[in-house]
Structure formats: structure tokens, C-alpha cells
Design a protein around this motif. Structure first.
Motif, mmCIF file in Angstrom:
data_model
loop_
_atom_site.group_PDB
_atom_site.id
_atom_site.type_symbol
_atom_site.label_atom_id
_atom_site.label_comp_id
_atom_site.label_asym_id
_atom_site.label_seq_id
_atom_site.Cartn_x
_atom_site.Cartn_y
_atom_site.Cartn_z
ATOM 1 N N THR A 166 3.699 0.241 10.876
ATOM 2 C CA THR A 166 3.724 -0.596 11.975
ATOM 3 C C THR A 166 4.550 0.389 13.175
ATOM 4 O O THR A 166 5.049 1.134 12.744
ATOM 5 C CB THR A 166 4.291 -2.009 11.781
ATOM 6 N N LEU A 220 -0.270 -3.624 12.662
ATOM 7 C CA LEU A 220 -0.077 -3.524 11.166
ATOM 8 C C LEU A 220 -1.252 -2.697 10.617
ATOM 9 O O LEU A 220 -2.399 -2.943 11.129
ATOM 10 C CB LEU A 220 0.000 -4.801 10.354
ATOM 11 N N THR A 245 2.534 -10.806 9.588
ATOM 12 C CA THR A 245 3.001 -9.568 9.947
ATOM 13 C C THR A 245 2.007 -9.027 11.084
ATOM 14 O O THR A 245 2.706 -8.307 12.139
ATOM 15 C CB THR A 245 2.952 -8.520 8.644
ATOM 16 N N ARG A 246 0.907 -8.997 11.018
ATOM 17 C CA ARG A 246 -0.078 -8.675 12.137
ATOM 18 C C ARG A 246 0.476 -9.425 13.605
ATOM 19 O O ARG A 246 0.602 -8.499 14.472
ATOM 20 C CB ARG A 246 -1.464 -9.021 11.859
ATOM 21 N N PHE A 266 2.733 0.049 4.269
ATOM 22 C CA PHE A 266 1.989 -0.227 5.428
ATOM 23 C C PHE A 266 2.682 0.484 6.697
ATOM 24 O O PHE A 266 3.925 1.031 6.584
ATOM 25 C CB PHE A 266 2.007 -1.730 5.557
ATOM 26 N N THR A 320 3.866 -8.041 14.743
ATOM 27 C CA THR A 320 3.852 -6.664 14.965
ATOM 28 C C THR A 320 2.834 -6.083 16.272
ATOM 29 O O THR A 320 2.437 -5.044 16.250
ATOM 30 C CB THR A 320 3.665 -5.576 13.857
#
Length: 613
Positions: A124, A73, A65-66, A122, A69
Motif C-alpha cells: 500500500t 491495496l 483496507t482498500r 500486502f 488506503t
């Protein structure tokens, strides 16, 4: 359990800059994170293993995910009151502190079906729709490794399915409108929440065979700890046949639970699921544009003169067919401003289409001018298609229609294809080459002559002795010569070079011809446009000339009337000894009233001012 008294503080990565989000639009999500299979340290699912490593699974999700994005994140503690540092990198996850991980992967557990679930919070800079884009590398990784993430609109420990809305079209209904009206109808206490979401569902079709029936619907979900209360609230929504007149968005829908009771049997729930699928599949859609408000009450005049105050949505949904039955299933807004979607059954589709073709005039005569302007914003109500088409596209299509009018096809369908500007493929047909004329026969004793005469059997001993060990080579050569003729040997590299040369030459020639055709087409278009402009100018000039004749006739008639009036007044004055103030004969001053004269005077004045300057 979450350790609230002594929260664990995760390490900060000092060698990594923290993401700067102050100048960007950020989104904070609550979601249920689910792993159907354990993940390896490389982020790949392990099909044969049933043991989950929470740090590895959560760490791989953070890493992917990091990266997806742009390093934006931030994984927050799910409960803000627990404290703790935000996580921005997978290296911050401790490998031996389950309580610390529970702060971020809240209520994680492996259920009886072997699936790991938990809740996360989270932030983002990527919108949810882009985050779940099926064509993105991130989504493909999740799908391939059976990692699923479901957005929730409320704080929950465990999201559970309550049921679904019968007959509610999941592709047409707007979830925002559905949620808003359901909240008004349910009137839940503070702390109670639910969400509606389109999803695939399955019900037990038979207790004997344990077969399941799959279908799609708008599901109702909530937190497990408030499931009973919310479910009972849905059971008190009332009879859809009555409620649909009060609640235009959800009143006609019946809530169907997804659990078995004495009242809701397995067979009954399965039958309702089939009824839902059949109802949805039979609905047809009609799109109408330039209706910008269907939920604000307006005053509507009925044909008999009676006035009612209701919304456009209610008015359309109450429309009846020729038999007096309701013709419209439901009315929905769309993601295109000013476009609404009307759902009808196939039985009413034709009448509904005819009705909405004249909907603009009906609304204009039924609404007050103020309400009509507010609903349409001064635009023409008309039917449209599901596919969005801009006004520029419609205007541009008119150019194509003009070309077809100028170039009729005599009733014959002419295939219209776009020229493909690409390299031509060279096809080699051995059947065509085999038709080449064979070379004349020479020595009747040579192997090629024997083959030409039709000797197809095995070679005799005398032939083998005469021609020696290379008989078969000569025989094969003779067969090749018979099919293709004598050919000059050509190396493979030289063949490839010559083939490329020939292909490039053919492709260049094709492009040259296409360029010539395009140039001719442009010239023809220009000539056609100029011709049309001349015709239009001539036609407009003719109209102006006719207008001048009308003005002339009007002026003559007006002058005659004025003279008659003047004569009558003079006659009356002479008989009554009345003194007239103005004795001049009335004349229309054409030079002062004519448009042409005023235009000339204006040009004269402007030229005089230019000379004076």
C-alpha cells in the motif's frame, strides 16, 4: 496445504483500473491477521456465532483496507513462488476454493481459543504508523469488530512468543538499536530470525487460583518452526552483570522465557514479571539535547590524565554516584535528532541532574576538539524536556518574559486567561426574579388576596361557591403574581426572537470591548518596543564613546613611547657619530588610522565615483 503444482488463478476485474503505484512511495508488509469473532457480510462481528467464513472475513478486511488506503491495496500471495494474481478487490476472492485462499491468507486456522489467525503479505502507499492510527476510521472498525493486525519483520508461518527482556524500558528503548545489537550477539544461522516488539503480556501468577498477572514489556517473537533454536541462542547471552560492559544497549537485560520448565517455574516467571514492572515504574527520565553521536568510539581523558577509547553511551552508563555505585540505568537515543534519554533510579536522580547540568563543560575538557565537534555539531549540550520545543518557541517566550519584567505583578498571582470570543450564554435566575416587589393588594376577597394573607390550606366550600369553577385557575394565577409580579403575556416565537436579539447585542458589545482592549495592547506593545530600542541605541552609543576614549588614551601613550624611543636613538647616534637615515620626528597619522576618517574617505570616494558616472 498450498497447492504448488497447479496454482489457482484468481479472476481479474476488467471493469476496474489497476492501481498505479509507480510514481508513489509504496510499502510492502508481512503481518499476522487475526479475527477474534466471525464477521458478517456487512463487516460487523457476530458475537453469538463460532463459525468463520474465510471468504467473508478476508473479503471484509480487503474492502476496509482498500477504502482506507485510497484504493492502493495489493494483496500478494504470501509465498511468491506459488504464483497467482495480486488481489486488489474483495470480489476477486473465490467462495469455493480453499487452496486459492490459502495462497493469500497463509496458514490460516482457528485455534483452540476460537480465534482465526493467518499470515498475509500486502502493499500500500500508507505507512504502517498511519495505517494503525487509533483515531482513523479504519482502526476504529478493526478495534470495534475485534480484528487485529500485527506487523512482522520476517517471513513466518506462525508467529510465537518466546519471552521478554527484563528491565528494558519499552517506551525508552529504540527497537532498531536493540535488534541490531541482539543480532550481533546471537549470531544466528541463515534462515533464523526474530523480532522485538512492545506488547502487553500475561503470566500465570498462581497455579491454585489460576490468576494471571498482566504487564508490558519488549517481547521477543519468532516463527514456530525455529522457536527452539532461537530460544536456546538467547539462553547463551551470558550474565548481564558481565555483558553490560561489552554490549551497552542490551547487555544489562536478562531474557525471560514465557513457558514453564523445571528450571523456570510458574512462581519464578511471575516473580520476574513483577520485578520487571517494579523496575520500569521506578525509573526517571532525563533528556539531554545536542548530543548527536553516542555510539562512535572517541578518546576520553579521565581527570587523572588517563585516556580511554569508548563511546559516549558507555561513558555515561559507567558514571557512578557519591557512594561509588553505578548511577545510570541506561542511555537511549530518541526520535528527535540530537536528543538522548537517560534513565536513572529515584535514588540517583538528584545527583544525575546536577551532573548533567555541567555536562557540556565536562565533555569539552574530556574530548579532543575534533571529537567534541563531531558529537555536539558545535552546539551547547543542555538538559531539555520530553516535550519538543523549537528555538522559535524559546525566542517567542522571551517576549512574554520581557512583558512581565516591564509589568511586575507585586508578588501577586494574576490569573492569565485567553479571551474567549464566543456568544455569551444568558442565564435566567428565578431566585432573583422572586425578589421583585409584589404588586399592592386590591380586593381582599379575591383569591390572590387570600394567598397573600397566607391561606395555604384547601379551599372551603364557601370560597368554591363564590368563585365558581375557575377558583383553582385564579389561585394559581395569584401564586404566579406573588412570585414574579404582573407580566405581559408573550408568545414563544416572540420570546425566542427577543432572547436572540438580546444575546446578539450583548455578544457584539463584548466583542467591541475586546477589540478595543486588543488595540490598546498593540499600541502599548509598539510604544514599549520603541522605548526599548531607544534605550539600547543610547547604551550602545555610550559604549562606543567609551571605546573612543580608550583608543585616545592608547594613541597618546603610544605616541609618547615613540617620541622617547626617537629621542634615545638621536642621543645614541650623536655620541657614537652614527649617521641616521630618517631624522623626522615620529607622529601617528590619526587621519589615516582612524575608523571615522576611513569611513569619511570611503564616502567621499563613492560620491566622487557617482558624480563621474
Amino acid at each position: 496445504m498450498i497447492n504448488k503444482t497447479t496454482p489457482s488463478v484468481l479472476k481479474l476485474l476488467l471493469d476496474k483500473d489497476q492501481p498505479m503505484l509507480t510514481s508513489l512511495q509504496t510499502y510492502t508488509y508481512l503481518a499476522e491477521l487475526q479475527f477474534n469473532k466471525p464477521l458478517s457480510e456487512k463487516g460487523l462481528k457476530k458475537d453469538t456465532s463460532k463459525e468463520y467464513s474465510i471468504p467473508i472475513c478476508l473479503g471484509q478486511w480487503i474492502k476496509r483496507t482498500r477504502e482506507a488506503t485510497a484504493e492502493s491495496l495489493i494483496l500478494h500471495p504470501y509465498r511468491e513462488e506459488t504464483g497467482g494474481n495480486p488481489i486488489t478487490h474483495e470480489d476477486q476472492i473465490p467462495n469455493d476454493d480453499g487452496d486459492a485462499i490459502s495462497q493469500y491468507y497463509h496458514n490460516h486456522r482457528v485455534e483452540s481459543n476460537g480465534i482465526l489467525k493467518g499470515m498475509i503479505r500486502f502493499t500500500t502507499v500508507i505507512p504502517w504508523v498511519d495505517l494503525k492510527n487509533a483515531r482513523s476510521k479504519y482502526f476504529k472498525w478493526m478495534f470495534a469488530n475485534k480484528v487485529y493486525m500485527r506487523h512482522t519483520s520476517f517471513d513466518a508461518d506462525n508467529v510465537v512468543l518466546l519471552g521478554y527482556l527484563l528491565g528494558k524500558h519499552l517506551d525508552a528503548a529504540r527497537l532498531v538499536d536493540v535488534t541490531k545489537e541482539l543480532n550481533e550477539r546471537l549470531d544466528l544461522k541463515d534462515g533464523m530470525a526474530f523480532q522485538v516488539t512492545p506488547r502487553n503480556l500475561g503470566v500465570l501468577d498462581s497455579q491454585a487460583t489460576q490468576a494471571r498477572y498482566g504487564f508490558r514489556a519488549i517481547a521477543v517473537e519468532t516463527d514456530s518452526k525455529m522457536a527452539a533454536t532461537v530460544r536456546e541462542s538467547f539462553f547463551r547471552l551470558g550474565d548481564p552483570k558481565v555483558e553490560k560492559y561489552k554490549w551497552p544497549v542490551t547487555g544489562s537485560s536478562l531474557f525471560i522465557p514465557m513457558f514453564k520448565t523445571s528450571s523456570w517455574t510458574t512462581e519464578g516467571i511471575a516473580s520476574m514479571a513483577k520485578l520487571h514492572s517494579r523496575t520500569i515504574s521506578q525509573l526517571e527520565q532525563i533528556f539531554i539535547e545536542n548530543i548527536y553521536d553516542i555510539d562512535t568510539p572517541v578518546t576520553i581523558r579521565e581527570p587523572g590524565g588517563t585516556e580511554q577509547t569508548r563511546t559516549i553511551r558507555k561513558a555515561i552508563q559507567s558514571a557512578t554516584n557519591s557512594d561509588g555505585d553505578e548511577a545510570v540505568h541506561s542511555v537511549h537515543t530518541s526520535n528527535r535528532p540530537g536528543v538522548i534519554r537517560v534513565l536513572v533510579t529515584p535514588r540517583n536522580a538528584r545527583q544525575a541532574t546536577d551532573f548533567f547540568r555541567n555536562f557540556h563543560e565536562q565533555m569539552r575538557t574530556s574530548l579532543t576538539p575534533e571529537d567534541f565537534l563531531a558529537v555536539t555539531q558545535g552546539k551547547q549540550i543542555q538538559m531539555t524536556s520530553k516535550t519538543y520545543e523549537s528555538s522559535d518557541s524559546k525566542v517567542y517566550a522571551g517576549y512574554a518574559a520581557a512583558l512581565l519584567r516591564e509589568n511586575p505583578q507585586d508578588g501577586q498571582d494574576v490569573p492569565i486567561t485567553s479571551p474567549q470570543r464566543k456568544k455569551s450564554k444568558m442565564e435566567i435566575s428565578y431566585s432573583a426574579m422572586s425578589k421583585r416587589k409584589s404588586p399592592p393588594k386590591t380586593d381582599s376577597r379575591r383569591p390572590d388576596a387570600l394567598l397573600a394573607e397566607g391561606a395555604e390550606g384547601e379551599a372551603t366550600e364557601s370560597e368554591l361557591e363564590e368563585y365558581g369553577d375557575d377558583f383553582w385557575e385564579q389561585k394559581m394565577q395569584a401564586g404566579f403574581t406573588k412570585l414574579f409580579g404582573k407580566q405581559k403575556p408573550l408568545r414563544a416565537d416572540e420570546m425566542e426572537h427577543r432572547m436572540k436579539e438580546l444575546i446578539d447585542k450583548q455578544a457584539d458589545e463584548t466583542e467591541r470591548k475586546l477589540d478595543e482592549k486588543f488595540a490598546n495592547l498593540t499600541t502599548d506593545l509598539k510604544a514599549l518596543t520603541e522605548k526599548e530600542n531607544r534605550k539600547a541605541k543610547k547604551h550602545i552609543g555610550n559604549l562606543f564613546d567609551q571605546q573612543n576614549q580608550v583608543l585616545l588614551n592608547l594613541t597618546v601613550s603610544l605616541q609618547a613611547s615613540l617620541l622617547q624611543m626617537h629621542e634615545n636613538i638621536r642621543d645614541v647616534a650623536s655620541q657614537t657619530n652614527t649617521r641616521l637615515t630618517h631624522l623626522d620626528t615620529p607622529r601617528i597619522d590619526v587621519l589615516q588610522t582612524s575608523v571615522v576618517a576611513r569611513s569619511k574617505d570611503k564616502d567621499k570616494d563613492s560620491s566622487s565615483s557617482d558624480e563621474g558616472g
